[in-house]
Write a protein that holds these residues in place. Structure first.
Motif, PDB file in Angstrom:
ATOM      1  N   PRO A 125     -25.388 -14.688   3.085  1.00 11.85           N
ATOM      2  CA  PRO A 125     -25.237 -14.235   1.686  1.00 11.85           C
ATOM      3  C   PRO A 125     -25.726 -12.807   1.480  1.00 11.85           C
ATOM      4  CG  PRO A 125     -26.085 -16.481   1.760  1.00 11.85           C
ATOM      5  CD  PRO A 125     -26.129 -15.963   3.170  1.00 11.85           C
ATOM      6  N   LYS A 126     -26.869 -12.475   2.074  1.00  9.79           N
ATOM      7  CA  LYS A 126     -27.418 -11.123   1.946  1.00  9.79           C
ATOM      8  C   LYS A 126     -26.502 -10.100   2.615  1.00  9.79           C
ATOM      9  CE  LYS A 126     -30.914 -10.360   4.589  1.00  9.79           C
ATOM     10  NZ  LYS A 126     -32.275 -10.362   5.173  1.00  9.79           N
ATOM     11  N   ILE A 127     -25.957 -10.436   3.777  1.00 11.85           N
ATOM     12  CA  ILE A 127     -25.056  -9.521   4.484  1.00 11.85           C
ATOM     13  C   ILE A 127     -23.774  -9.309   3.683  1.00 11.85           C
ATOM     14  CG2 ILE A 127     -23.709  -9.183   6.596  1.00 11.85           C
ATOM     15  CD1 ILE A 127     -25.851 -10.936   8.019  1.00 11.85           C
ATOM     16  N   ARG A 128     -23.266 -10.366   3.074  1.00 10.26           N
ATOM     17  CA  ARG A 128     -22.074 -10.247   2.218  1.00 10.26           C
ATOM     18  C   ARG A 128     -22.329  -9.232   1.097  1.00 10.26           C
ATOM     19  NH1 ARG A 128     -18.121 -14.404   2.536  1.00 10.26           N
ATOM     20  NH2 ARG A 128     -18.799 -16.320   3.575  1.00 10.26           N
ATOM     21  N   ARG A 129     -23.451  -9.389   0.424  1.00  8.64           N
ATOM     22  CA  ARG A 129     -23.752  -8.500  -0.701  1.00  8.64           C
ATOM     23  C   ARG A 129     -23.887  -7.053  -0.232  1.00  8.64           C
ATOM     24  NH1 ARG A 129     -27.324 -12.825  -1.845  1.00  8.64           N
ATOM     25  NH2 ARG A 129     -29.118 -11.584  -1.142  1.00  8.64           N
ATOM     26  N   ALA A 130     -24.528  -6.848   0.914  1.00 12.05           N
ATOM     27  CA  ALA A 130     -24.689  -5.491   1.436  1.00 12.05           C
ATOM     28  C   ALA A 130     -23.337  -4.877   1.780  1.00 12.05           C
ATOM     29  CB  ALA A 130     -25.595  -5.511   2.663  1.00 12.05           C
ATOM     30  N   LEU A 131     -22.460  -5.646   2.395  1.00 15.12           N
ATOM     31  CA  LEU A 131     -21.122  -5.150   2.723  1.00 15.12           C
ATOM     32  C   LEU A 131     -20.340  -4.809   1.457  1.00 15.12           C
ATOM     33  CD1 LEU A 131     -20.243  -7.640   5.601  1.00 15.12           C
ATOM     34  CD2 LEU A 131     -20.294  -5.148   5.844  1.00 15.12           C
ATOM     35  N   GLN A 132     -20.467  -5.626   0.436  1.00 15.92           N
ATOM     36  CA  GLN A 132     -19.791  -5.361  -0.831  1.00 15.92           C
ATOM     37  C   GLN A 132     -20.309  -4.071  -1.457  1.00 15.92           C
ATOM     38  OE1 GLN A 132     -20.721  -9.088  -2.709  1.00 15.92           O
ATOM     39  NE2 GLN A 132     -18.851 -10.105  -2.000  1.00 15.92           N
ATOM     40  N   ARG A 133     -21.621  -3.883  -1.472  1.00 21.90           N
ATOM     41  CA  ARG A 133     -22.213  -2.668  -2.036  1.00 21.90           C
ATOM     42  C   ARG A 133     -21.801  -1.423  -1.251  1.00 21.90           C
ATOM     43  NH1 ARG A 133     -28.516  -3.839  -2.361  1.00 21.90           N
ATOM     44  NH2 ARG A 133     -28.506  -1.609  -2.905  1.00 21.90           N
TER      45      ARG A 133
END
Length: 242
Positions: free
Chosen positions: A188-196
């Motif tokens: 979940p954290k990696i997803r958010r970082a990639l989105q940002r």
């Protein structure tokens, strides 16, 4: 004293093991390998059917893996004595068996985030050690996607999913090609970082790359955030080309 040999086994497919590593694995009488408690162990699974019939196996079982966060002081407090103990045990074994080498199995390349490094730094001044390099897990994974990972002047960054979301985002924004390891519970954290960082739509996840049960997905098309330990997230570079 016998020699300590760390055999890098590559990304998972036994056919991708080097000739030198294969020779070490198939001829050694003493085979040590890391594993989670009550598990077969990935490195041991890679060499199934390759060991001598009289091989003696030493399962080095981690006292902790993902049960507590890496930032918890208890993590290193548990692992340091574990590596100390096994360093002494392997050293003692080499003295007891002076004409026999001891082979430690290591998935991927031993000097690329490998657990063997913690034994190596404890033993390198006390006995002869030979480290056999190997194809990295990430290399095996990006080849399985069928797309080159870097072109021309692309800058590739290898990240640990255990970093903070802000650190992941900052480094992703400055990179052309991205490899994220230690994904596990950090998806979940990696997803958010990639989105940002504006890289989410281009990200792939490769689970158990080069192994029989390999899976490859676009990350944005995968709903589940549960992940095996051997899973890598990739963003391919799109740089200069003729």
């Amino acid at each position: 004293m016998g020699k300590l040999i760390c055999a890098g086994l590559g990304p998972g497919d036994p056919d991708l093991m080097s000739v030198k590593a294969h020779r070490a694995v198939t001829t050694a009488k003493h085979i040590a390998f890391f594993r989670k408690k009550n598990r077969h162990g990935m490195a041991r699974r890679i060499v199934d059917g390759l060991l001598r019939e009289d091989a003696v196996e030493y399962a080095m079982e981690y006292p902790v893996t993902t049960e507590i966060p890496l930032s918890d002081p208890g993590y290193n407090a548990s692992l340091a004595p574990f590596y100390d103990d096994w360093a002494e045990r392997l050293l003692a074994l080499s003295k007891e068996q002076p004409n026999e080498d001891i082979v430690v199995l290591c998935e991927g390349d031993p000097f690329f985030y490998g657990s063997f490094m913690h034994l190596y730094t404890r033993l390198r001044d006390r006995m002869e050690i030979d480290v056999i390099p190997a194809i990295t897990g990430m290399s095996g994974c990006w080849n399985q996607t069928g797309e080159p990972i870097t072109w021309g002047d692309d800058v590739m960054t290898v990240l640990m999913g255990t970093l903070t979301e802000d650190d992941l985002t900052q480094r992703m924004e400055c990179s052309d090609a991205i490899v994220v390891m230690k994904t596990g519970q950090n998806i979940p954290k990696i997803r958010r970082a990639l989105q940002r960082a504006g890289k989410y739509e281009d990200a792939w996840i490769v689970k158990r790359g080069t192994m029989p049960d390999q899976e490859i997905h676009k990350l944005c098309e995968l709903d589940c955030d549960e992940n095996p330990y051997f899973a890598i997230i990739l963003v391919h570079g799109q740089g200069r080309r003729p």
